[in-house]
Write a protein that holds these residues in place. Structure first.
Motif, mmCIF file in Angstrom:
data_model
loop_
_atom_site.group_PDB
_atom_site.id
_atom_site.type_symbol
_atom_site.label_atom_id
_atom_site.label_comp_id
_atom_site.label_asym_id
_atom_site.label_seq_id
_atom_site.Cartn_x
_atom_site.Cartn_y
_atom_site.Cartn_z
ATOM 1 N N THR A 189 107.576 -63.555 -29.249
ATOM 2 C CA THR A 189 106.460 -62.093 -28.563
ATOM 3 C C THR A 189 107.163 -61.516 -27.481
ATOM 4 O O THR A 189 107.542 -62.284 -26.283
ATOM 5 C CB THR A 189 105.215 -62.622 -28.351
ATOM 6 N N GLU A 204 100.456 -57.631 -32.438
ATOM 7 C CA GLU A 204 101.228 -58.510 -33.710
ATOM 8 C C GLU A 204 99.747 -58.526 -34.453
ATOM 9 O O GLU A 204 98.623 -57.760 -33.744
ATOM 10 C CB GLU A 204 101.196 -58.873 -32.931
ATOM 11 N N LYS A 257 99.631 -63.788 -34.949
ATOM 12 C CA LYS A 257 101.169 -63.360 -35.038
ATOM 13 C C LYS A 257 101.421 -63.856 -36.377
ATOM 14 O O LYS A 257 102.149 -63.005 -37.449
ATOM 15 C CB LYS A 257 102.254 -63.974 -34.354
#
Length: 136
Positions: free
Chosen positions: A109, A115, A134
Motif C-alpha cells: 500500500t 483502495e 484492498k
C-alpha cells in the motif's frame, strides 16, 4: 447468598455504620454496571448492520515508534515493550481513521491512493469497523 442479599449488602453496611465498606461496594457495583453497559452498547452498535463496499483514500503511511505500554495479561496488568509498527491514515465515507493492516498488505500500500474496502458503519456513533482492506 441470594441476589437480593447481594444487592442490599451496601445498604446493610451503611445501616451498620460501616461507611468504608459500603463505599467500596458501591464503587465496585458502579464499575461493574458501567462495563456491562459499555459491552451492551458495543453489541447494539454493530448488531444487524450490513457490510458496505466502498473506497478508502489512503492519506498517509506512518510509523509508530517503539514504546512501553500497559497491557492486561489474563488477570494481571503488565508493562510491555511494543516494537515500532506502521499504520495507515484513511478516509472512509468522510470519516478519518487509522488502520493497521497485516504486514504483507501494508508493504503493498502506498500513500495518496484509493483502495477498495469492505466495512461496517456503526448505528449510533458512526464508528467504522474495517472487514476487508484492498483485496476484496
Amino acid at each position: 447468598m441470594s441476589l437480593h442479599n447481594l444487592i442490599s449488602l451496601p445498604f446493610t453496611l451503611l445501616d451498620r455504620g460501616q461507611l468504608g465498606g459500603a463505599g467500596v461496594l458501591f464503587f465496585f457495583f458502579a464499575v461493574l454496571i458501567a462495563c456491562i453497559a459499555k459491552a451492551l452498547f458495543e453489541i447494539a452498535n454493530f448488531a444487524g448492520v450490513k457490510a458496505q463496499t466502498g473506497s478508502a483514500a489512503v492519506i498517509a503511511k506512518r510509523t509508530v515508534p517503539a514504546h512501553w505500554e500497559w497491557q492486561s495479561r489474563g488477570r494481571f496488568l503488565t508493562r510491555t515493550y511494543v516494537k515500532e509498527y506502521e499504520i495507515l491514515d484513511l478516509i472512509i465515507n468522510g470519516r478519518t481513521m487509522t488502520y493497521r493492516p497485516i504486514p504483507w498488505i501494508m508493504e503493498r500500500t502506498t500513500s495518496n491512493t484509493t483502495e477498495p474496502v469492505q466495512f461496517k458503519a456503526a448505528r449510533f456513533n458512526n464508528k467504522v469497523k474495517i472487514i476487508k482492506f484492498k483485496y476484496l
